[in-house]
Design an enzyme around this catalytic site. Structure first.
Site, PDB file in Angstrom:
ATOM      1  N   GLU A   1     -10.903  -8.581  -2.037  1.00  0.00           N
ATOM      2  CA  GLU A   1      -9.901  -9.317  -1.261  1.00  0.00           C
ATOM      3  C   GLU A   1     -10.451  -9.786   0.076  1.00  0.00           C
ATOM      4  OE1 GLU A   1      -5.365  -8.920   0.528  1.00  0.00           O
ATOM      5  OE2 GLU A   1      -6.339  -7.172  -0.337  1.00  0.00           O
TER       6      GLU A   1
ATOM      7  N   ASP B   1      -9.369  -4.274  -4.400  1.00  0.00           N
ATOM      8  CA  ASP B   1      -8.433  -4.362  -3.275  1.00  0.00           C
ATOM      9  C   ASP B   1      -8.624  -3.085  -2.456  1.00  0.00           C
ATOM     10  OD1 ASP B   1      -6.415  -4.708  -1.463  1.00  0.00           O
ATOM     11  OD2 ASP B   1      -4.905  -5.278  -2.943  1.00  0.00           O
TER      12      ASP B   1
ATOM     13  N   ILE C   1      -7.352  -1.904   0.385  1.00  0.00           N
ATOM     14  CA  ILE C   1      -6.079  -1.254   0.709  1.00  0.00           C
ATOM     15  C   ILE C   1      -4.967  -2.139   0.162  1.00  0.00           C
ATOM     16  CG2 ILE C   1      -4.535  -0.322   2.459  1.00  0.00           C
ATOM     17  CD1 ILE C   1      -6.839   0.005   4.345  1.00  0.00           C
ATOM     18  N   ASP C   2      -4.343  -1.706  -0.905  1.00  0.00           N
ATOM     19  CA  ASP C   2      -3.177  -2.409  -1.418  1.00  0.00           C
ATOM     20  C   ASP C   2      -1.952  -1.760  -0.786  1.00  0.00           C
ATOM     21  OD1 ASP C   2      -2.080  -4.390  -3.319  1.00  0.00           O
ATOM     22  OD2 ASP C   2      -1.036  -2.622  -4.064  1.00  0.00           O
TER      23      ASP C   2
ATOM     24  N   THR D   1      -1.366  -2.810   2.885  1.00  0.00           N
ATOM     25  CA  THR D   1      -1.874  -2.742   4.258  1.00  0.00           C
ATOM     26  C   THR D   1      -0.747  -2.602   5.272  1.00  0.00           C
ATOM     27  OG1 THR D   1      -3.852  -4.024   3.711  1.00  0.00           O
ATOM     28  CG2 THR D   1      -3.203  -3.960   6.025  1.00  0.00           C
TER      29      THR D   1
ATOM     30  N   ASP E   1      -4.810  -7.431  -6.897  1.00  0.00           N
ATOM     31  CA  ASP E   1      -3.566  -6.668  -6.833  1.00  0.00           C
ATOM     32  C   ASP E   1      -3.197  -6.080  -8.193  1.00  0.00           C
ATOM     33  OD1 ASP E   1      -2.884  -7.403  -4.070  1.00  0.00           O
ATOM     34  OD2 ASP E   1      -2.475  -9.395  -4.886  1.00  0.00           O
TER      35      ASP E   1
END
Length: 279
Positions: free
Chosen positions: A78, A105, A107-108, A110, A233
Protein backbone atom coordinates in the site's frame (compact mmCIF):
# COMPACT_ATOMS: atom_id res chain seq x y z
CA UNK A 1 1.89 -17.34 18.22
CA UNK A 2 5.06 -19.34 18.73
CA UNK A 3 2.96 -22.37 19.66
CA UNK A 4 1.09 -22.01 16.39
CA UNK A 5 4.32 -21.99 14.39
CA UNK A 6 5.68 -25.05 16.19
CA UNK A 7 2.50 -27.08 15.97
CA UNK A 8 1.33 -26.24 12.47
CA UNK A 9 4.30 -25.34 10.28
CA UNK A 10 7.89 -26.35 9.84
CA UNK A 11 9.64 -23.01 9.52
CA UNK A 12 12.12 -23.13 6.67
CA UNK A 13 13.74 -20.49 4.52
CA UNK A 14 11.70 -21.45 1.46
CA UNK A 15 8.26 -22.01 2.99
CA UNK A 16 6.03 -19.23 1.69
CA UNK A 17 3.59 -19.52 4.57
CA UNK A 18 6.29 -19.67 7.23
CA UNK A 19 7.89 -16.52 5.86
CA UNK A 20 4.50 -14.78 5.80
CA UNK A 21 3.88 -15.81 9.42
CA UNK A 22 7.32 -14.55 10.40
CA UNK A 23 6.74 -11.22 8.67
CA UNK A 24 3.35 -10.78 10.32
CA UNK A 25 4.84 -11.53 13.74
CA UNK A 26 7.68 -9.06 13.37
CA UNK A 27 5.37 -6.41 11.92
CA UNK A 28 2.96 -6.85 14.83
CA UNK A 29 5.76 -6.50 17.38
CA UNK A 30 6.91 -3.30 15.68
CA UNK A 31 3.38 -1.87 15.60
CA UNK A 32 2.79 -2.63 19.28
CA UNK A 33 6.07 -0.97 20.20
CA UNK A 34 4.79 2.27 18.65
CA UNK A 35 1.39 2.33 20.35
CA UNK A 36 0.90 5.30 22.64
CA UNK A 37 3.76 7.24 21.09
CA UNK A 38 3.45 10.54 19.30
CA UNK A 39 2.82 9.76 15.63
CA UNK A 40 3.53 11.76 12.51
CA UNK A 41 0.08 11.49 10.93
CA UNK A 42 -0.31 12.54 7.31
CA UNK A 43 -3.38 12.81 5.09
CA UNK A 44 -3.47 10.85 1.83
CA UNK A 45 -6.56 11.27 -0.37
CA UNK A 46 -8.70 12.96 2.30
CA UNK A 47 -8.91 13.65 6.03
CA UNK A 48 -10.42 10.17 6.35
CA UNK A 49 -7.44 8.45 4.68
CA UNK A 50 -4.41 8.52 6.97
CA UNK A 51 -0.84 7.25 6.95
CA UNK A 52 1.83 7.31 9.65
CA UNK A 53 5.53 6.61 9.84
CA UNK A 54 4.57 3.29 11.43
CA UNK A 55 2.71 2.23 8.25
CA UNK A 56 5.78 3.09 6.22
CA UNK A 57 8.22 1.50 8.68
CA UNK A 58 6.17 -1.69 8.84
CA UNK A 59 6.10 -2.01 5.07
CA UNK A 60 9.86 -1.43 4.85
CA UNK A 61 10.40 -4.21 7.41
CA UNK A 62 8.19 -6.61 5.43
CA UNK A 63 9.86 -5.72 2.13
CA UNK A 64 13.30 -6.43 3.59
CA UNK A 65 12.25 -9.89 4.72
CA UNK A 66 10.72 -10.72 1.33
CA UNK A 67 13.86 -9.53 -0.44
CA UNK A 68 15.97 -11.71 1.84
CA UNK A 69 14.08 -14.94 1.16
CA UNK A 70 12.59 -14.35 -2.28
CA UNK A 71 14.60 -11.67 -4.09
CA UNK A 72 12.93 -12.32 -7.46
CA UNK A 73 9.36 -11.91 -6.17
CA UNK A 74 7.40 -8.73 -6.87
CA UNK A 75 5.84 -6.71 -4.03
CA UNK A 76 2.61 -4.73 -4.14
CA UNK A 77 2.46 -2.73 -0.91
CA UNK A 78 0.00 0.00 0.00
CA UNK A 79 2.68 2.51 0.95
CA UNK A 80 4.54 1.91 -2.30
CA UNK A 81 1.56 3.03 -4.41
CA UNK A 82 0.31 6.56 -4.91
CA UNK A 83 -3.11 7.24 -3.35
CA UNK A 84 -6.26 6.81 -5.40
CA UNK A 85 -8.16 4.13 -7.28
CA UNK A 86 -6.45 4.75 -10.62
CA UNK A 87 -2.96 4.48 -9.11
CA UNK A 88 -3.96 1.19 -7.48
CA UNK A 89 -5.28 -0.15 -10.78
CA UNK A 90 -2.11 0.80 -12.62
CA UNK A 91 0.13 -0.72 -9.94
CA UNK A 92 -1.77 -4.00 -10.15
CA UNK A 93 -1.70 -3.91 -13.95
CA UNK A 94 2.06 -3.41 -13.91
CA UNK A 95 2.49 -6.70 -12.06
CA UNK A 96 0.13 -8.87 -14.13
CA UNK A 97 3.00 -10.81 -15.73
CA UNK A 98 4.90 -11.47 -12.50
CA UNK A 99 4.96 -15.11 -11.38
CA UNK A 100 4.87 -14.32 -7.65
CA UNK A 101 3.49 -11.12 -6.12
CA UNK A 102 3.37 -10.37 -2.39
CA UNK A 103 0.39 -8.13 -1.56
CA UNK A 104 0.90 -6.19 1.66
CA UNK A 105 -1.15 -3.85 3.82
CA UNK A 106 1.22 -2.93 6.68
CA UNK A 107 -1.56 -1.53 8.87
CA UNK A 108 -5.14 -2.21 7.86
CA UNK A 109 -7.06 0.13 10.13
CA UNK A 110 -4.64 3.04 10.36
CA UNK A 111 -7.31 5.40 11.73
CA UNK A 112 -7.96 2.96 14.58
CA UNK A 113 -4.22 2.69 15.20
CA UNK A 114 -3.85 6.48 15.33
CA UNK A 115 -6.67 6.79 17.87
CA UNK A 116 -5.56 3.83 19.97
CA UNK A 117 -8.59 1.71 19.11
CA UNK A 118 -7.33 -1.90 19.22
CA UNK A 119 -8.82 -3.13 15.96
CA UNK A 120 -6.13 -3.07 13.28
CA UNK A 121 -4.04 -5.69 11.55
CA UNK A 122 -1.25 -6.52 9.17
CA UNK A 123 -2.40 -8.27 6.00
CA UNK A 124 0.00 -10.30 3.85
CA UNK A 125 -0.92 -12.38 0.79
CA UNK A 126 1.06 -14.16 -1.90
CA UNK A 127 -0.35 -14.53 -5.41
CA UNK A 128 1.00 -17.00 -7.97
CA UNK A 129 0.15 -15.98 -11.53
CA UNK A 130 -2.71 -13.86 -10.25
CA UNK A 131 -4.18 -16.43 -7.86
CA UNK A 132 -3.79 -15.97 -4.10
CA UNK A 133 -2.14 -19.04 -2.56
CA UNK A 134 -1.19 -17.76 0.92
CA UNK A 135 -3.04 -15.34 3.19
CA UNK A 136 -2.06 -14.14 6.66
CA UNK A 137 -3.88 -11.58 8.80
CA UNK A 138 -2.42 -10.81 12.21
CA UNK A 139 -4.14 -8.84 14.96
CA UNK A 140 -1.35 -7.74 17.34
CA UNK A 141 -3.76 -6.37 19.94
CA UNK A 142 -5.27 -9.82 20.55
CA UNK A 143 -2.27 -11.84 19.34
CA UNK A 144 -4.57 -13.58 16.87
CA UNK A 145 -2.97 -15.04 13.77
CA UNK A 146 -5.25 -16.06 10.90
CA UNK A 147 -3.53 -18.21 8.26
CA UNK A 148 -4.69 -19.85 5.04
CA UNK A 149 -3.01 -21.82 2.29
CA UNK A 150 -4.78 -22.66 -0.94
CA UNK A 151 -6.32 -26.10 -0.62
CA UNK A 152 -5.16 -26.60 2.97
CA UNK A 153 -7.79 -24.78 5.01
CA UNK A 154 -7.75 -21.70 7.22
CA UNK A 155 -6.60 -21.58 10.84
CA UNK A 156 -6.58 -19.36 13.92
CA UNK A 157 -4.69 -20.29 17.09
CA UNK A 158 -3.67 -23.44 15.21
CA UNK A 159 -7.27 -24.61 14.96
CA UNK A 160 -9.14 -24.98 11.69
CA UNK A 161 -11.76 -22.32 11.05
CA UNK A 162 -15.22 -22.73 9.58
CA UNK A 163 -17.72 -20.11 8.52
CA UNK A 164 -20.91 -19.49 10.49
CA UNK A 165 -23.94 -21.79 10.13
CA UNK A 166 -26.64 -19.14 9.59
CA UNK A 167 -28.95 -20.01 6.70
CA UNK A 168 -30.91 -16.76 6.61
CA UNK A 169 -29.86 -13.15 6.43
CA UNK A 170 -32.29 -12.22 9.19
CA UNK A 171 -30.33 -14.40 11.63
CA UNK A 172 -26.96 -12.96 10.61
CA UNK A 173 -24.52 -10.49 12.11
CA UNK A 174 -22.77 -8.71 9.24
CA UNK A 175 -20.20 -5.95 8.88
CA UNK A 176 -19.30 -3.18 6.50
CA UNK A 177 -16.92 -0.24 6.28
CA UNK A 178 -17.13 3.48 5.59
CA UNK A 179 -15.17 4.50 2.47
CA UNK A 180 -12.49 7.17 2.45
CA UNK A 181 -14.11 8.64 -0.70
CA UNK A 182 -16.84 10.66 1.03
CA UNK A 183 -18.18 12.39 -2.07
CA UNK A 184 -18.63 9.57 -4.58
CA UNK A 185 -18.74 6.30 -2.59
CA UNK A 186 -20.13 7.25 0.83
CA UNK A 187 -23.68 8.00 -0.43
CA UNK A 188 -23.80 4.50 -1.96
CA UNK A 189 -22.48 2.93 1.25
CA UNK A 190 -25.15 4.67 3.32
CA UNK A 191 -27.88 3.52 0.95
CA UNK A 192 -26.60 -0.04 1.24
CA UNK A 193 -26.60 0.14 5.03
CA UNK A 194 -30.15 1.51 4.95
CA UNK A 195 -31.21 -1.39 2.73
CA UNK A 196 -29.38 -4.15 4.63
CA UNK A 197 -30.04 -3.06 8.24
CA UNK A 198 -33.74 -4.06 8.39
CA UNK A 199 -32.89 -7.48 6.89
CA UNK A 200 -30.19 -8.64 9.34
CA UNK A 201 -29.78 -9.22 13.05
CA UNK A 202 -27.34 -6.30 13.21
CA UNK A 203 -24.48 -4.54 11.44
CA UNK A 204 -20.98 -3.77 12.74
CA UNK A 205 -18.30 -1.47 11.34
CA UNK A 206 -14.97 -1.73 13.15
CA UNK A 207 -12.56 -0.23 10.62
CA UNK A 208 -10.36 -3.05 9.29
CA UNK A 209 -11.52 -4.89 6.17
CA UNK A 210 -8.85 -7.56 6.63
CA UNK A 211 -10.04 -8.35 10.16
CA UNK A 212 -13.70 -8.27 9.11
CA UNK A 213 -12.88 -10.89 6.46
CA UNK A 214 -10.94 -12.94 9.01
CA UNK A 215 -13.97 -12.80 11.30
CA UNK A 216 -16.20 -14.11 8.50
CA UNK A 217 -13.76 -17.00 8.09
CA UNK A 218 -13.81 -17.63 11.85
CA UNK A 219 -17.62 -17.69 11.97
CA UNK A 220 -17.83 -14.54 14.10
CA UNK A 221 -19.57 -12.68 11.28
CA UNK A 222 -21.85 -14.21 8.67
CA UNK A 223 -21.01 -11.61 6.06
CA UNK A 224 -19.08 -8.48 5.13
CA UNK A 225 -19.26 -6.01 2.28
CA UNK A 226 -17.43 -2.81 1.44
CA UNK A 227 -16.88 -0.68 -1.65
CA UNK A 228 -13.75 0.98 -3.02
CA UNK A 229 -11.18 -1.31 -1.41
CA UNK A 230 -7.77 -2.25 -2.83
CA UNK A 231 -6.10 -5.60 -3.47
CA UNK A 232 -4.03 -5.28 -0.28
CA UNK A 233 -7.20 -4.80 1.80
CA UNK A 234 -8.84 -7.97 0.50
CA UNK A 235 -6.38 -10.56 -0.83
CA UNK A 236 -5.35 -12.32 2.39
CA UNK A 237 -8.81 -12.16 3.96
CA UNK A 238 -10.43 -13.46 0.78
CA UNK A 239 -8.36 -16.65 0.95
CA UNK A 240 -9.21 -17.06 4.64
CA UNK A 241 -12.93 -16.95 3.84
CA UNK A 242 -12.61 -19.27 0.86
CA UNK A 243 -10.57 -21.86 2.75
CA UNK A 244 -13.00 -21.71 5.69
CA UNK A 245 -15.86 -22.69 3.40
CA UNK A 246 -17.26 -19.25 2.57
CA UNK A 247 -17.78 -17.30 -0.61
CA UNK A 248 -16.24 -14.07 -1.91
CA UNK A 249 -17.45 -12.13 -4.98
CA UNK A 250 -17.85 -8.58 -6.11
CA UNK A 251 -21.11 -6.84 -5.23
CA UNK A 252 -22.74 -8.08 -8.44
CA UNK A 253 -21.98 -11.67 -7.53
CA UNK A 254 -19.16 -12.02 -10.05
CA UNK A 255 -16.10 -14.10 -9.05
CA UNK A 256 -13.37 -12.47 -6.98
CA UNK A 257 -10.13 -11.40 -8.65
CA UNK A 258 -7.31 -9.13 -7.55
CA UNK A 259 -8.95 -6.32 -9.54
CA UNK A 260 -12.14 -6.41 -7.44
CA UNK A 261 -12.70 -3.25 -5.39
CA UNK A 262 -16.32 -3.69 -4.26
CA UNK A 263 -16.35 -6.92 -2.29
CA UNK A 264 -18.93 -9.15 -0.61
CA UNK A 265 -17.91 -12.10 1.54
CA UNK A 266 -20.22 -14.45 3.40
CA UNK A 267 -20.61 -17.93 4.81
CA UNK A 268 -22.01 -18.82 1.39
CA UNK A 269 -25.47 -19.62 2.69
CA UNK A 270 -26.65 -16.01 2.83
CA UNK A 271 -24.63 -14.82 -0.15
CA UNK A 272 -27.31 -14.58 -2.81
CA UNK A 273 -29.69 -12.88 -0.40
CA UNK A 274 -27.10 -10.26 0.53
CA UNK A 275 -26.07 -9.67 -3.09
CA UNK A 276 -29.66 -9.07 -4.13
CA UNK A 277 -30.03 -6.36 -1.52
CA UNK A 278 -26.70 -4.75 -2.42
CA UNK A 279 -27.69 -4.65 -6.09
Amino acid sequence: MNNYERETYTVTGKSFTAVAVNMASKAGEYMKSKLGQSLNVQVKTSMHDLVTEVDKGTEILIRKIIRTYFPTHAILGEEGVEPGAEASRLALEAMKDEEYVWIVDPIDGTTNFVHGLPFFSVSIALAHRGEVIVGVVYDPSRDELFVAEKGKGAYVHGKRMSVSPEERLEDSLVATGFPTDRERVLPLALKQIEAVAPKVRNIRSAGSAALHLAYVAAGRLSGFWEANLNAWDIAAGMLLVHEAGGRVTDMRGEPYGLHVRDVAATNGRIHEELIEILK
